[in-house]
Design a protein around this motif. Sequence first.
Motif, PDB file in Angstrom:
ATOM      1  N   THR A 246     -48.558 -22.771 -41.494  1.00 30.38           N
ATOM      2  CA  THR A 246     -47.557 -22.247 -40.322  1.00 30.38           C
ATOM      3  C   THR A 246     -48.378 -22.071 -38.886  1.00 30.38           C
ATOM      4  N   VAL A 247     -47.325 -22.260 -37.983  1.00 27.68           N
ATOM      5  CA  VAL A 247     -47.887 -21.906 -36.550  1.00 27.68           C
ATOM      6  C   VAL A 247     -47.478 -20.412 -36.051  1.00 27.68           C
ATOM      7  N   GLU A 248     -46.879 -19.519 -36.823  1.00 29.14           N
ATOM      8  CA  GLU A 248     -46.525 -18.112 -36.779  1.00 29.14           C
ATOM      9  C   GLU A 248     -47.338 -17.134 -36.226  1.00 29.14           C
ATOM     10  N   ASN A 249     -48.732 -17.164 -36.949  1.00 30.87           N
ATOM     11  CA  ASN A 249     -49.644 -16.230 -36.481  1.00 30.87           C
ATOM     12  C   ASN A 249     -50.091 -16.574 -35.331  1.00 30.87           C
ATOM     13  N   GLN A 250     -50.473 -17.847 -34.849  1.00 28.34           N
ATOM     14  CA  GLN A 250     -51.021 -18.303 -33.713  1.00 28.34           C
ATOM     15  C   GLN A 250     -49.973 -17.774 -32.417  1.00 28.34           C
ATOM     16  N   GLU A 251     -49.012 -18.079 -32.739  1.00 26.89           N
ATOM     17  CA  GLU A 251     -47.791 -17.835 -31.517  1.00 26.89           C
ATOM     18  C   GLU A 251     -47.742 -16.228 -31.549  1.00 26.89           C
ATOM     19  N   ARG A 252     -47.691 -15.469 -32.713  1.00 29.65           N
ATOM     20  CA  ARG A 252     -47.470 -14.136 -32.380  1.00 29.65           C
ATOM     21  C   ARG A 252     -48.600 -13.432 -31.566  1.00 29.65           C
TER      22      ARG A 252
ATOM     23  N   ARG B 181     -48.209 -14.197 -27.918  1.00 30.10           N
ATOM     24  CA  ARG B 181     -47.110 -13.550 -27.345  1.00 30.10           C
ATOM     25  C   ARG B 181     -47.688 -12.427 -27.110  1.00 30.10           C
TER      26      ARG B 181
ATOM     27  N   ALA C  12     -45.076 -26.900 -30.101  1.00 31.85           N
ATOM     28  CA  ALA C  12     -45.572 -26.738 -31.425  1.00 31.85           C
ATOM     29  C   ALA C  12     -45.709 -28.145 -31.915  1.00 31.85           C
TER      30      ALA C  12
ATOM     31  N   HIS D  97     -46.575 -29.769 -35.612  1.00 31.66           N
ATOM     32  CA  HIS D  97     -46.751 -29.564 -37.142  1.00 31.66           C
ATOM     33  C   HIS D  97     -47.398 -30.646 -37.980  1.00 31.66           C
TER      34      HIS D  97
ATOM     35  N   TRP E 174     -54.496 -20.874 -29.093  1.00 32.29           N
ATOM     36  CA  TRP E 174     -55.057 -19.896 -29.746  1.00 32.29           C
ATOM     37  C   TRP E 174     -56.391 -20.135 -30.153  1.00 32.29           C
TER      38      TRP E 174
END
Length: 205
Positions: free
Chosen positions: A21-27, A30, A45, A47, A79
């Motif tokens: 998932t890219v969620e951690n990078q994006e968080r 941000r 993004a 994937h 990231w």
Amino acid sequence: MEAKTMRRAAIYVRVSTDDQTVENQERELREVAARAGWEIVEVYADHGISGAKGRDKRPAFDKLCKDAARRRFDIVMAWSVDRLGRSLQDLVGFLSDLHALRVDLFLQQQGIDTTTPAGKALFQMLGVFAEFERAMIRDRTKAGLARARAQGRVLGRPRVDAKTERVIREALATGEEGMQKIARRLGVGTGTVQRIRAEMAVAAA
């Protein structure tokens, strides 16, 4: 006093497999943008795509590059440097393009931020690294060619066999097929067909 213009930021995130998932990078990115007061204009993004693949195989990265040229943002955030690519040559080219477009770069893991004086030194070193790599490639190529000649090897693409060349000449003589069609039908390169056509033209003259 005139208010300082807010920087526009683009976030690029990538994972190599579909189950990541890219969620951690994006968080994390941000959070950095919020602290710096940067406005995020878009998140790009990719994937399930390896960083070893070229720009044409990474649609989000390709769009990022095109939008950078359109000056849709002032800084690219990633990231880590390996999210951008795995080839040193491609990375240097991408960073050089950003520098030419006056677009800055922020890399979370490497602590690189070219909006700062220290970070700007990175761009100044890019040209040195790029020229060094080009010099290394030139030297290896020259050495390889010299070694091949010393061993009596014939350089360049191997010629097609006599039978295939005869069929190509016959096809060109009839004029019923274009060069690309002839090349596809016989499984040879278009350059081979072009060479034979040129030889035929010289002979006819």
